[in-house]
Design an enzyme around this catalytic site. Structure first.
Site, PDB file in Angstrom:
ATOM      1  N   SER A 130       0.831  -1.206   0.000  1.00  0.00           N
ATOM      2  CA  SER A 130       0.000   0.000   0.000  1.00  0.00           C
ATOM      3  C   SER A 130       0.862   1.252   0.000  1.00  0.00           C
ATOM      4  O   SER A 130       1.971   1.253   0.547  1.00  0.00           O
ATOM      5  CB  SER A 130      -0.882  -0.006   1.251  1.00  0.00           C
ATOM      6  OG  SER A 130      -1.476   1.252   1.464  1.00  0.00           O
ATOM      7  N   TYR A 155      -2.165  -0.290  10.065  1.00  0.00           N
ATOM      8  CA  TYR A 155      -2.404  -0.827   8.720  1.00  0.00           C
ATOM      9  C   TYR A 155      -1.131  -0.724   7.883  1.00  0.00           C
ATOM     10  O   TYR A 155      -0.681  -1.701   7.276  1.00  0.00           O
ATOM     11  CB  TYR A 155      -3.560  -0.075   8.050  1.00  0.00           C
ATOM     12  CG  TYR A 155      -3.699  -0.389   6.578  1.00  0.00           C
ATOM     13  CD1 TYR A 155      -4.105  -1.654   6.163  1.00  0.00           C
ATOM     14  CD2 TYR A 155      -3.416   0.571   5.604  1.00  0.00           C
ATOM     15  CE1 TYR A 155      -4.226  -1.959   4.801  1.00  0.00           C
ATOM     16  CE2 TYR A 155      -3.541   0.273   4.250  1.00  0.00           C
ATOM     17  CZ  TYR A 155      -3.934  -0.982   3.859  1.00  0.00           C
ATOM     18  OH  TYR A 155      -4.046  -1.279   2.528  1.00  0.00           O
TER      19      TYR A 155
END
Length: 338
Positions: A130, A155
């Site tokens: 990501s 995350y």
């Protein structure tokens, strides 16, 4: 495509659905798994799967990548040429609320995938990382050759962990691994927790939209078709060791092992207010805006350096924002009969 038998994890998800569809149209056999969790509307996930089930070469198994026994059985019973891991607990803000979900899926689950690949002779593992991994880095555009050791959400930390874990397996077991840092993906069948979906829904219903950091945000919005084109090309381009890599000056984006990292982004950051204007234009309706502070875990701007992707697989994302948003709005109106 040389790889004919492919495992796609998270196939009921936004990117997993689109990738599975594309692979099936290219004549691949796609085995898919998803745990169909309720992080967002399960019916949307089931409807994506319904679109895939028309294909004879598609099979779906409802299982969780964190379930070690089930994953061992899956790999034992099948012979996958390549694995694309898109199963993960997504979302930056949710990681502040339910951190355990990220450890279970993104760390434990990813370990199970690495072990499955290692023991069953998978020729290429491609996995979703990501743009969040860039964290506190403000050196734009974000390059895979930059250091990414300062995540600002769990995350992001879990995605960075995936890259490190994959590198260890590349080194130890000669397992070719490629990590893909996706930049704000949008388009038809998109996620309901993402800005485009939230803004479209609220505006059509006449509810206010939350504009974080008072609109002072920039995102490298990347249309789903561009993401899929990049992923498919990367699957075919198996990671190999870099002859130029040296431990004296270690490059984070490559390795002496068969390991690579790529950004897949539009390389064209758009301001949040400009993004909202494009949505308003597509809807033919003005949004009611509620300006708010920057949220914990968010970064003010993202921009992808895609030079390595262009050099190695010959592709650069290029769908204009207005076109992509138009296609999303068209899908949204049809799907929800608005």
């Amino acid at each position: 495509m040389d790889f004919k038998n492919i495992l796609v994890t998270g196939a009921a998800g936004f990117i997993g659905y689109h990738l599975s569809l594309r692979l099936l149209t290219q004549g691949c056999k796609v085995t898919s798994i998803d745990n169909l969790n309720d992080y967002y509307d399960v019916n949307l996930k089931k409807d994506r799967l319904k679109q895939l089930e028309f294909h004879k070469d598609f099979s779906f198994h409802r299982l969780d990548i964190a379930d070690r026994d089930s994953m061992e059985t899956l790999f034992r019973k099948n012979s996958f040429d390549a694995v694309v891991n898109l199963a993960a607990q997504a979302g930056v803000r949710y990681s502040l609320v339910n951190p355990q979900a990220y450890i279970d899926s993104n760390i434990v689950g990813f370990t199970n995938i690495l072990e499955g690949c290692r023991h069953s002779g998978v020729k290429h593992l491609v996995f979703a990382s990501s743009s969040s991994v860039y964290g506190a880095n403000t050196n734009m555009p974000f390059s895979v050759h930059n250091n990414v050791d300062h995540p600002v959400s769990l995350y992001a930390a879990s995605k960075k962990s995936n890259e490190l874990m994959a590198h260890a397996y590349s080194h130890l077991y000669d397992l070719p691994c490629t990590g893909l840092r996706f930049f704000t993906v949008y388009g038809p069948w998109g996620r309901p927790d993402m800005a485009l979906f939230l803004f479209t829904k609220a505006t059509l219903e006449g509810n206010p939209i939350k504009v974080f950091n008072h609109g002072e945000m920039k995102r490298d919005f990347t249309y789903i078709d561009d993401i899929i084109e990049g992923v498919v090309r990367v699957i075919e381009n198996t990671a190999t060791p870099s002859p130029d890599w040296t431990g004296q000056n270690p490059d984070p984006g490559t390795s002496y092992a068969p390991f690579r990292i790529y950004n897949i982004g539009n390389n064209n950051p758009v301001g949040l207010l400009e993004f909202i204007k494009a949505i308003e234009k597509a809807l033919g309706k003005e949004a009611v805006k509620e300006f708010m502070d920057l949220q914990p875990g968010d970064v003010p701007a993202t921009c992808a350096d895609v030079d390595d992707l262009v050099r190695d697989v010959g592709f650069k994302p290029n769908t204009p924002l207005e076109v992509g948003i138009g296609k999303f709005v068209e899908w949204y109106r049809a799907y929800y009969q608005v």
